[in-house]
Design a protein around this motif. Structure first.
Motif, PDB file in Angstrom:
ATOM      1  N   ASN A   5     -16.608   0.697  11.820  1.00 50.28           N
ATOM      2  CA  ASN A   5     -15.860   1.064  12.975  1.00 50.28           C
ATOM      3  C   ASN A   5     -15.026   2.152  12.657  1.00 50.28           C
ATOM      4  N   TRP A  37       0.852  -1.087   0.021  1.00 53.58           N
ATOM      5  CA  TRP A  37      -0.104   0.094  -0.066  1.00 53.58           C
ATOM      6  C   TRP A  37       1.047   1.238  -0.118  1.00 53.58           C
ATOM      7  N   ASP A  89     -15.629  -0.338   7.474  1.00 53.46           N
ATOM      8  CA  ASP A  89     -16.472  -1.505   8.155  1.00 53.46           C
ATOM      9  C   ASP A  89     -17.466  -1.175   9.161  1.00 53.46           C
ATOM     10  N   PRO A 116       0.448   1.730   8.618  1.00 50.65           N
ATOM     11  CA  PRO A 116      -0.079   1.676   7.283  1.00 50.65           C
ATOM     12  C   PRO A 116      -0.543   0.438   7.210  1.00 50.65           C
ATOM     13  N   ILE A 117      -1.918   0.095   6.236  1.00 51.57           N
ATOM     14  CA  ILE A 117      -2.182  -1.127   5.824  1.00 51.57           C
ATOM     15  C   ILE A 117      -1.220  -1.837   5.268  1.00 51.57           C
ATOM     16  N   ARG A 170     -11.317   2.657  -0.567  1.00 52.00           N
ATOM     17  CA  ARG A 170     -11.300   2.130   0.631  1.00 52.00           C
ATOM     18  C   ARG A 170     -12.704   2.531   1.442  1.00 52.00           C
ATOM     19  N   ASN A 223     -10.406  -6.210  17.035  1.00 55.03           N
ATOM     20  CA  ASN A 223     -11.695  -5.863  16.250  1.00 55.03           C
ATOM     21  C   ASN A 223     -11.580  -6.720  14.809  1.00 55.03           C
ATOM     22  N   TYR A 237      -5.977  -3.858   8.088  1.00 59.26           N
ATOM     23  CA  TYR A 237      -6.316  -2.441   8.177  1.00 59.26           C
ATOM     24  C   TYR A 237      -6.881  -1.763   9.428  1.00 59.26           C
ATOM     25  N   GLY A 238      -6.113  -2.563  10.519  1.00 58.22           N
ATOM     26  CA  GLY A 238      -6.595  -1.952  11.668  1.00 58.22           C
ATOM     27  C   GLY A 238      -5.342  -0.934  12.323  1.00 58.22           C
ATOM     28  N   TYR A 254      -9.497  -6.717  12.208  1.00 57.84           N
ATOM     29  CA  TYR A 254      -9.577  -5.711  11.085  1.00 57.84           C
ATOM     30  C   TYR A 254      -8.641  -6.644   9.892  1.00 57.84           C
ATOM     31  N   HIS A 307     -12.674   2.079  10.358  1.00 62.03           N
ATOM     32  CA  HIS A 307     -11.461   1.362   9.807  1.00 62.03           C
ATOM     33  C   HIS A 307     -11.852   1.006   8.624  1.00 62.03           C
ATOM     34  N   TYR A 308     -10.997   1.175   7.524  1.00 62.79           N
ATOM     35  CA  TYR A 308     -11.443   1.072   6.047  1.00 62.79           C
ATOM     36  C   TYR A 308     -10.560   0.097   5.345  1.00 62.79           C
ATOM     37  N   TYR A 309     -11.388  -0.909   4.589  1.00 67.34           N
ATOM     38  CA  TYR A 309     -10.587  -1.836   3.834  1.00 67.34           C
ATOM     39  C   TYR A 309     -10.686  -1.420   2.602  1.00 67.34           C
ATOM     40  N   TYR A 312       0.070   8.403   4.085  1.00 67.18           N
ATOM     41  CA  TYR A 312       1.143   7.713   3.513  1.00 67.18           C
ATOM     42  C   TYR A 312       1.868   6.563   4.000  1.00 67.18           C
ATOM     43  N   THR A 313       2.132   5.478   3.526  1.00 68.86           N
ATOM     44  CA  THR A 313       3.119   4.482   3.961  1.00 68.86           C
ATOM     45  C   THR A 313       4.522   5.194   4.329  1.00 68.86           C
ATOM     46  N   PRO A 314       4.886   5.049   5.590  1.00 72.82           N
ATOM     47  CA  PRO A 314       6.144   5.666   6.252  1.00 72.82           C
ATOM     48  C   PRO A 314       7.238   5.511   5.449  1.00 72.82           C
TER      49      PRO A 314
END
Lengths: 123, 107
Positions: A105, A49, A103, B95-96, A100, B30, B91-92, B32, A107-109, A61-63
């Motif tokens: 809560n 990602w 869900d 970064p995911i 994304r 949870n 995705y909890g 995720y 939090h995004y998938y 952003y991914t670190p």
């Protein structure tokens, strides 16, 4: 039906900036229910990602890539874009744009992906 | 969070049951966790989210289970179209991250 389509150069020279655009149809990037983002997959390897942008323009952003990545959005065109600077051969990959969704809560998938575009870094 | 999938490759025949594992380096609150199917030259397709909720239009032969650090994707009876690469994703925490994938091949 939501569709995402990546576009941009398939060949980028080392040290230059990779630029891709994702055009969204069948849905609005202005919706506060979603994030929009980018992932990539080097040939024969797993998914990575890159980052996301919210409807309000907040970016995440991914670190490991943060210093080189910019994601932006143009709501008038229903598009969002990726810029990755100072590329090397290690950045050669299929790049996917994606949506994304929550869900429930906060939090995004990832629920939708574009078809992907191969970007090769080579002189 | 590092996700480790096993096995790397699984060789089975149509009609058999497939069990794919995804282990997280830290507990996923949870649950995720999502699972994706990817066929050659295609984008990943969402199968499962929240560890066990099937995505829209996903056949019920696909099921997800697990909690904490250990998660499983089960395909109850393999159809010819199920042979593909399967990825897990957490995705909890940002970064995911994704696992390295399990290739499900026809025996």
């Amino acid at each position: 039906q939501l569709q995402l389509q990546e576009s941009g150069p398939g060949l980028v020279k080392p040290s230059e900036t990779l630029s891709l655009t994702c055009t969204v149809s069948g849905g609005s990037i202005n919706s506060n229910s979603y994030f929009w983002g980018w992932g990539r997959q080097p040939p024969g390897k797993g998914l990575e990602w890159i980052g996301s942008i919210s409807h309000s323009g907040s970016t995440f952003y991914t670190p490991s890539l943060q210093s080189r990545v910019t994601i932006s959005a143009d709501t008038s065109k229903n598009q969002f874009s990726l810029k990755l600077s100072s590329v090397t051969a290690a950045d050669t990959a299929v790049y996917y744009c994606a949506r994304r969704t929550s869900d429930g809560n906060n939090h995004y998938y990832v629920d939708y992906w574009g078809q992907g575009t191969l970007v090769t870094v080579s002189s | 969070i590092v996700l480790t999938q096993s096995p790397g490759t699984l060789s089975l025949s149509p009609g058999e049951r497939a069990t794919l594992s995804c282990r997280a380096s830290q507990s996923l609150s949870n649950n995720y966790l999502a699972w994706y199917q990817q066929k050659p030259g295609q984008a990943p397709r969402l199968l499962i989210y929240g560890a066990s909720s099937r995505a829209t239009d996903i056949p019920d032969r696909f099921s997800g289970s697990g909690s904490g650090t250990d998660f499983t994707l089960t395909i109850s009876r393999l159809e010819p179209e199920d042979f593909a690469v399967y990825h897990c994703q957490q995705y909890g925490r940002s970064p995911i991250t994704f696992g390295q994938g399990t290739r499900l091949e026809i025996k």
